[in-house]
Design a protein around this motif. Sequence first.
Motif, mmCIF file in Angstrom:
data_model
loop_
_atom_site.group_PDB
_atom_site.id
_atom_site.type_symbol
_atom_site.label_atom_id
_atom_site.label_comp_id
_atom_site.label_asym_id
_atom_site.label_seq_id
_atom_site.Cartn_x
_atom_site.Cartn_y
_atom_site.Cartn_z
ATOM 1 N N THR A 363 0.800 -1.216 0.000
ATOM 2 C CA THR A 363 0.000 0.000 0.000
ATOM 3 C C THR A 363 0.835 1.269 0.000
ATOM 4 O OG1 THR A 363 -0.170 -0.342 2.353
ATOM 5 C CG2 THR A 363 -2.089 -0.905 1.051
ATOM 6 N N LYS A 365 2.405 2.526 -2.365
ATOM 7 C CA LYS A 365 2.230 3.254 -3.621
ATOM 8 C C LYS A 365 0.762 3.375 -3.972
ATOM 9 C CE LYS A 365 6.225 3.820 -6.135
ATOM 10 N NZ LYS A 365 7.247 2.962 -6.673
ATOM 11 N N ARG A 367 -2.688 5.576 -5.141
ATOM 12 C CA ARG A 367 -2.959 6.665 -6.074
ATOM 13 C C ARG A 367 -4.008 7.600 -5.474
ATOM 14 N NH1 ARG A 367 -1.866 6.052 -11.344
ATOM 15 N NH2 ARG A 367 -1.672 8.282 -11.049
ATOM 16 N N PRO A 368 -4.163 8.747 -6.109
ATOM 17 C CA PRO A 368 -5.189 9.658 -5.592
ATOM 18 C C PRO A 368 -6.589 9.077 -5.770
ATOM 19 C CG PRO A 368 -3.835 10.711 -7.306
ATOM 20 C CD PRO A 368 -3.446 9.288 -7.269
ATOM 21 N N CYS A 369 -7.522 9.596 -4.979
ATOM 22 C CA CYS A 369 -8.914 9.186 -5.105
ATOM 23 C C CYS A 369 -9.471 9.704 -6.422
ATOM 24 C CB CYS A 369 -9.711 9.759 -3.941
ATOM 25 S SG CYS A 369 -11.486 9.591 -4.134
ATOM 26 N N THR A 415 -11.681 -0.273 1.493
ATOM 27 C CA THR A 415 -10.291 -0.419 1.104
ATOM 28 C C THR A 415 -10.132 -1.562 0.104
ATOM 29 O OG1 THR A 415 -9.859 0.260 3.350
ATOM 30 C CG2 THR A 415 -7.974 -0.474 2.068
ATOM 31 N N CYS A 418 -11.260 -0.270 -3.445
ATOM 32 C CA CYS A 418 -10.694 0.958 -4.023
ATOM 33 C C CYS A 418 -9.713 0.668 -5.167
ATOM 34 C CB CYS A 418 -9.979 1.784 -2.952
ATOM 35 S SG CYS A 418 -9.233 3.271 -3.636
ATOM 36 N N PRO A 419 -10.007 1.151 -6.372
ATOM 37 C CA PRO A 419 -9.117 0.872 -7.498
ATOM 38 C C PRO A 419 -7.800 1.644 -7.390
ATOM 39 C CG PRO A 419 -10.870 2.351 -8.192
ATOM 40 C CD PRO A 419 -11.183 1.939 -6.787
ATOM 41 N N SER A 420 -7.801 2.703 -6.604
ATOM 42 C CA SER A 420 -6.560 3.450 -6.423
ATOM 43 C C SER A 420 -5.728 2.882 -5.274
ATOM 44 C CB SER A 420 -6.861 4.932 -6.172
ATOM 45 O OG SER A 420 -7.301 5.538 -7.363
ATOM 46 N N LYS A 421 -6.186 1.769 -4.712
ATOM 47 C CA LYS A 421 -5.484 1.060 -3.622
ATOM 48 C C LYS A 421 -5.176 1.981 -2.455
ATOM 49 C CE LYS A 421 -5.501 -2.319 -6.458
ATOM 50 N NZ LYS A 421 -6.651 -3.175 -6.382
ATOM 51 N N ARG A 422 -6.112 2.854 -2.165
ATOM 52 C CA ARG A 422 -5.881 3.771 -1.058
ATOM 53 C C ARG A 422 -6.038 3.046 0.275
ATOM 54 N NH1 ARG A 422 -5.881 8.880 -1.992
ATOM 55 N NH2 ARG A 422 -7.046 9.518 -0.161
ATOM 56 N N PRO A 423 -5.141 3.319 1.223
ATOM 57 C CA PRO A 423 -5.223 2.659 2.536
ATOM 58 C C PRO A 423 -6.279 3.351 3.405
ATOM 59 C CG PRO A 423 -3.300 4.068 2.450
ATOM 60 C CD PRO A 423 -3.969 4.201 1.111
#
Lengths: 437, 335
Positions: A363, A365, A367-369, A415, A418-423
């Motif tokens: 996690t 790396k 990406r933005p939401c 979590t 989330c496609p941006s893999k945001r924690p």
Amino acid sequence: MGFLVFKGGIHPADKKELSADKKITETIKPPKVIIPLSQHIGAPCKPVVTINQEIKKGELIGEATGFVSAPVHSSVSGKVISIIEIPNIMGRMVTSVVVENDFKDEWTLLKDNPDYMKLSPDEIKEKIKNAGIVGMGGATFPAIVKLSPPKEKPIDTVIINGSECEPYLTGDYRLMIEKPSEIIEGLKIIMKVLGVSNGFIGIEDNKPLAIESLKKAVINSEGINIKVCSLRTRYPQGAEKMLIKAITGREVPPRALPMDVKVVVHNAGTANAIYEAVRFGKPLIDRVVTVSGEGIREPKNLLVKIGTPISHLIEECGGLKENAVKVISGGPMMGFAIASLDMPVTKGTSGITVLTEKEIVHTEKFRPCIKCGRCIDACPMGLMPSMLSVYSERGFFEGAKEYNLFDCFECGCCTYVCPSKRPIVHLIRLAKTQVKP
Amino acid sequence: MDKENNHSKSFIVSVSPHIRSDESTGRIMWSVSASLLPAVIMGAYYFGPRAIFALALCIVSSVFFEFLYLKILKKDITINDGSAFLTGLLLGMNLPASVPFYIPVAGSFFAIIITKQLFGGLGYNIFNPALIGRAFLLVSFPKLMTAWTEPSPAFIKIDAITTATPLGILKEEGYTKLIEIFGDKANLYSHLLYGNRAGCIGETSAIALLLGAAFLFYRRYITWHIPLTFIGTAALIAWIFGGNSGLFSGDPLLHILSGGMMLGAFFMATDYVTSPSMKSGQVLFGIGCGFLTMLIRLKGGYPEGVMFAILIMNCFSPLIDRGFKSKIFGAVKKK
Ligand code: SF4
Ligand code: SF4
């Protein structure tokens, strides 16, 4: 009744096939056990043994120190060799009693009382309290507290949670197949204590064998209104609030407890423990632990003595595979990653999940939401995890609070999707430490 | 170090959840790009090599500008997430095939650098980059951006004949003239469906766009909330106010199938970043887009209104998101 759904949720691969057909087997006796004196939510226990003291299996070693607390007992017979501080899965230091096993398995008083149903509710409660039973699904809330609702909060429904919605875990599943009557008896005891005539057992429909097994056991036990509900499989079906919604249609209001909508929920494993405590006087000194995951050689469902080091379980399951990178106490959605295998199994350890590089996500790396809204659709609590995560990321914690930060129970659905893999859960936890509820 | 390795392996300790779905931003962007392929093929078929050239130039320069910006600012190079590719592709699909080479380059610069990166990059832009790119070009090069050519299947004609779009004809010469040009209503609709009409490269073939949209629905990359309310509102307004023989005499099908409605409603208004995240907010957003589109088409100075409608609604997205909070589990329903 008959709603059987809640809003949101996700469908992760359940991976239960790894261990679902493995019968519960007892582990080889551990040479020593490390028993933490705080294995529950609430006040830690006070040690009542001293170093070098000989103790028996089931003997009290830690005394409850408040209403929300649960006593702790020895899971082996032997000698207390030390009392130490060890970190628990959350990293907090906990006083723990180390007992050297003499392998004699000498019990303290155990007495079969086949007429347990004739006991008065207060007598039953006393037994449950003394047995140190806590919620075994992982929440570890002392069972006795749930069984002692205040007068102004009458209870009309008891639900046994057999959803076990976390991927990989199959301990409750095996219990439901192997000990259905015990679970039903446990439910009856709970219903008697609470003076309730409506009992439900909620099981996800990906466990047909468990549903069948319990249905059979219910038929055998006459004269009592217990219904086995097949629930749509969707994580987090096993979360108390979602389970209550699915079975009764009632929504527990934010920050309220199930008892506020007249419901008490106990886990299937807890029901079994309650039965054993009330009938035999057996304290909670062992539990079923699923050891599974792609990183373990031989997944199993083990009956484990509380205090057994996790490394002992791993060995019993053929050891870790070369590519194991993460060991989780519990399941992959809400479990805690542990750094050391020396940690002991506690009353709340529902499983040990070992994952390899393939299953985990790094996690660092993220990406933005992109405001895709997937997290909003997935959140069973109806929150806006995207906003929570963005506010927390920017350090604007008050903003997160306005978006109902404290209603999040960290189920991880947001979590996961989330496609941006945001924690997101991580950011939510951070925010929770920065503002007051 | 050695000792540690021998003693016990070190495990990764991080916060739950420990597993994730295999969806990713990149996969979404590339899938949306792929879903546009049928429309691109139809555009190339009707508008020839110049269309392919313009599209390629848009994509290459968009990706290049993104790369350059990230490189100069020493940020992670994330061009393979497909978002700049998609922006370039959409921009190209929104251009007439006849544009000279500097138009795609200037549009891409405006889309990627000004609209996206200067606002903070992916996720932070308020406006749809491709649409701002197009709006910028339309305002700066109004002649070039409205030089429509007659579609010429099979690449026969070298010198394309300039003509007007159906909406342009409708605006300037009226509905009866439009039908006259196409023969009859059925013929008009079939031209609109296949894309055999003047217009931007990627917007003309309704069938191809619907095919792509079906794929996005199937993959659940888009939901009905924006496209259906967008198109539905526009159709309703077109039917009620669009005719010249009083109320309820308009031709909704014509309005739906022409201009950039199909491309805009399914592929541009649904852009995650610039539309509301809540489903309820998306409904309002869609209705707003449909309403504004028709307002411009029927009353405004331009024959087409999709682009400005979406851009205007983009401004309101953050506001809409603030207004439509989700319903918390267990919260008492307000009477
Ligand atoms: S972790 Fe919290 S915010 Fe995320 S889905 Fe679960 S309850 Fe909602
Ligand atoms: S799922 Fe991730 S990217 Fe999508 S809205 Fe939620 S936080 Fe943003």
